[in-house]
Design a protein around this motif. Structure first.
Motif, PDB file in Angstrom:
ATOM      1  N   MET A 200       0.836  -1.211   0.000  1.00 35.76           N
ATOM      2  CA  MET A 200       0.000   0.000   0.000  1.00 35.76           C
ATOM      3  C   MET A 200       0.871   1.261   0.000  1.00 35.76           C
ATOM      4  O   MET A 200       0.541   2.240  -0.666  1.00 35.76           O
ATOM      5  CB  MET A 200      -0.936   0.006   1.202  1.00 35.76           C
ATOM      6  N   ALA A 201       1.981   1.229   0.726  1.00 35.74           N
ATOM      7  CA  ALA A 201       2.882   2.381   0.756  1.00 35.74           C
ATOM      8  C   ALA A 201       3.518   2.609  -0.617  1.00 35.74           C
ATOM      9  O   ALA A 201       3.686   3.749  -1.046  1.00 35.74           O
ATOM     10  CB  ALA A 201       3.954   2.189   1.820  1.00 35.74           C
ATOM     11  N   VAL A 202       3.867   1.529  -1.306  1.00 36.85           N
ATOM     12  CA  VAL A 202       4.426   1.650  -2.660  1.00 36.85           C
ATOM     13  C   VAL A 202       3.396   2.286  -3.590  1.00 36.85           C
ATOM     14  O   VAL A 202       3.706   3.217  -4.332  1.00 36.85           O
ATOM     15  CB  VAL A 202       4.885   0.283  -3.200  1.00 36.85           C
ATOM     16  N   ALA A 203       2.163   1.795  -3.548  1.00 37.85           N
ATOM     17  CA  ALA A 203       1.108   2.340  -4.404  1.00 37.85           C
ATOM     18  C   ALA A 203       0.825   3.801  -4.060  1.00 37.85           C
ATOM     19  O   ALA A 203       0.626   4.626  -4.961  1.00 37.85           O
ATOM     20  CB  ALA A 203      -0.159   1.505  -4.269  1.00 37.85           C
ATOM     21  N   ASP A 204       0.832   4.119  -2.779  1.00 44.54           N
ATOM     22  CA  ASP A 204       0.584   5.494  -2.346  1.00 44.54           C
ATOM     23  C   ASP A 204       1.698   6.418  -2.837  1.00 44.54           C
ATOM     24  O   ASP A 204       1.430   7.501  -3.364  1.00 44.54           O
ATOM     25  CB  ASP A 204       0.467   5.539  -0.824  1.00 44.54           C
ATOM     26  N   TYR A 205       2.939   5.982  -2.700  1.00 47.27           N
ATOM     27  CA  TYR A 205       4.063   6.791  -3.177  1.00 47.27           C
ATOM     28  C   TYR A 205       3.988   6.969  -4.689  1.00 47.27           C
ATOM     29  O   TYR A 205       4.234   8.060  -5.211  1.00 47.27           O
ATOM     30  CB  TYR A 205       5.401   6.171  -2.775  1.00 47.27           C
ATOM     31  N   ALA A 206       3.648   5.908  -5.390  1.00 52.06           N
ATOM     32  CA  ALA A 206       3.530   5.989  -6.850  1.00 52.06           C
ATOM     33  C   ALA A 206       2.450   6.989  -7.255  1.00 52.06           C
ATOM     34  O   ALA A 206       2.630   7.738  -8.215  1.00 52.06           O
ATOM     35  CB  ALA A 206       3.228   4.615  -7.435  1.00 52.06           C
ATOM     36  N   SER A 207       1.337   7.021  -6.525  1.00 54.41           N
ATOM     37  CA  SER A 207       0.262   7.960  -6.886  1.00 54.41           C
ATOM     38  C   SER A 207       0.706   9.410  -6.692  1.00 54.41           C
ATOM     39  O   SER A 207       0.237  10.300  -7.391  1.00 54.41           O
ATOM     40  CB  SER A 207      -1.012   7.667  -6.094  1.00 54.41           C
ATOM     41  N   TYR A 208       1.642   9.619  -5.774  1.00 55.73           N
ATOM     42  CA  TYR A 208       2.188  10.965  -5.544  1.00 55.73           C
ATOM     43  C   TYR A 208       3.288  11.297  -6.559  1.00 55.73           C
ATOM     44  O   TYR A 208       3.252  12.324  -7.217  1.00 55.73           O
ATOM     45  CB  TYR A 208       2.735  11.062  -4.117  1.00 55.73           C
ATOM     46  N   ARG A 209       4.275  10.396  -6.686  1.00 57.23           N
ATOM     47  CA  ARG A 209       5.457  10.661  -7.503  1.00 57.23           C
ATOM     48  C   ARG A 209       5.223  10.432  -8.997  1.00 57.23           C
ATOM     49  O   ARG A 209       5.751  11.147  -9.837  1.00 57.23           O
ATOM     50  CB  ARG A 209       6.604   9.769  -7.015  1.00 57.23           C
ATOM     51  N   ARG A 210       4.450   9.414  -9.332  1.00 55.59           N
ATOM     52  CA  ARG A 210       4.143   9.051 -10.720  1.00 55.59           C
ATOM     53  C   ARG A 210       2.636   8.897 -10.874  1.00 55.59           C
ATOM     54  O   ARG A 210       2.110   7.799 -11.019  1.00 55.59           O
ATOM     55  CB  ARG A 210       4.838   7.740 -11.106  1.00 55.59           C
ATOM     56  N   PRO A 211       1.895   9.998 -10.835  1.00 58.18           N
ATOM     57  CA  PRO A 211       0.426   9.910 -10.816  1.00 58.18           C
ATOM     58  C   PRO A 211      -0.186   9.217 -12.030  1.00 58.18           C
ATOM     59  O   PRO A 211      -1.296   8.704 -11.949  1.00 58.18           O
ATOM     60  CB  PRO A 211      -0.038  11.365 -10.717  1.00 58.18           C
ATOM     61  N   GLY A 212       0.523   9.151 -13.138  1.00 57.02           N
ATOM     62  CA  GLY A 212      -0.004   8.466 -14.320  1.00 57.02           C
ATOM     63  C   GLY A 212       0.256   6.978 -14.333  1.00 57.02           C
ATOM     64  O   GLY A 212      -0.272   6.259 -15.186  1.00 57.02           O
ATOM     65  N   ALA A 213       1.069   6.496 -13.404  1.00 58.68           N
ATOM     66  CA  ALA A 213       1.414   5.073 -13.375  1.00 58.68           C
ATOM     67  C   ALA A 213       0.229   4.232 -12.918  1.00 58.68           C
ATOM     68  O   ALA A 213      -0.492   4.604 -11.999  1.00 58.68           O
ATOM     69  CB  ALA A 213       2.607   4.832 -12.455  1.00 58.68           C
TER      70      ALA A 213
END
Length: 120
Positions: free
Chosen positions: A60-73
């Motif tokens: 969940m932390a990986v997905a949360d970070y990705a939504s912040y850092r790479r919102p299109g991922a």
């Protein structure tokens, strides 16, 4: 297309990586949260294949970070358990685009990743 695989089982990860390299330009394979965050900081990742049962850190932390850092991922979540079998993963992980069993054929995983990578 750049894909990041985050999975605790290195043998399974290498199988997935081999299949994804046939359809993706670059595929990184890491075993936990810290390594995943490091890849996301430096690279324009389009799809993340994410093991929900990470032994090191939190999926969940990986997905949360990705939504912040790479919102299109897009996140293709993979599990060996019945966790989130009710579809609630899409409420907890807004960047999730698929929920798959870990035992699915690697060629099917590659097709899902290719489809969502083109849409990302």
């Amino acid at each position: 297309m750049h894909v990041l695989i985050v999975v605790s089982d290195p043998q399974l990860g290498m199988i997935w990586q081999r299949h994804l390299q046939e359809v993706c330009r670059k595929v990184d394979l890491v075993g936990g949260q810290d390594a995943a965050v490091a890849v996301l900081e430096r690279n324009d990742v389009r799809v993340i294949v994410l093991d929900l049962g990470l032994a090191e850190g939190s999926a969940m932390a990986v997905a949360d970070y990705a939504s912040y850092r790479r919102p299109g991922a897009k996140v293709v979540s993979v599990t060996r358990d019945a966790v989130f079998a009710d579809g609630s993963i899409f409420q907890h992980m807004p960047n999730a685009c698929a929920f798959l069993p870990a035992r699915m054929p690697p060629s099917d995983l590659a097709a899902v990743v290719e489809h969502h990578g083109r849409a990302a």
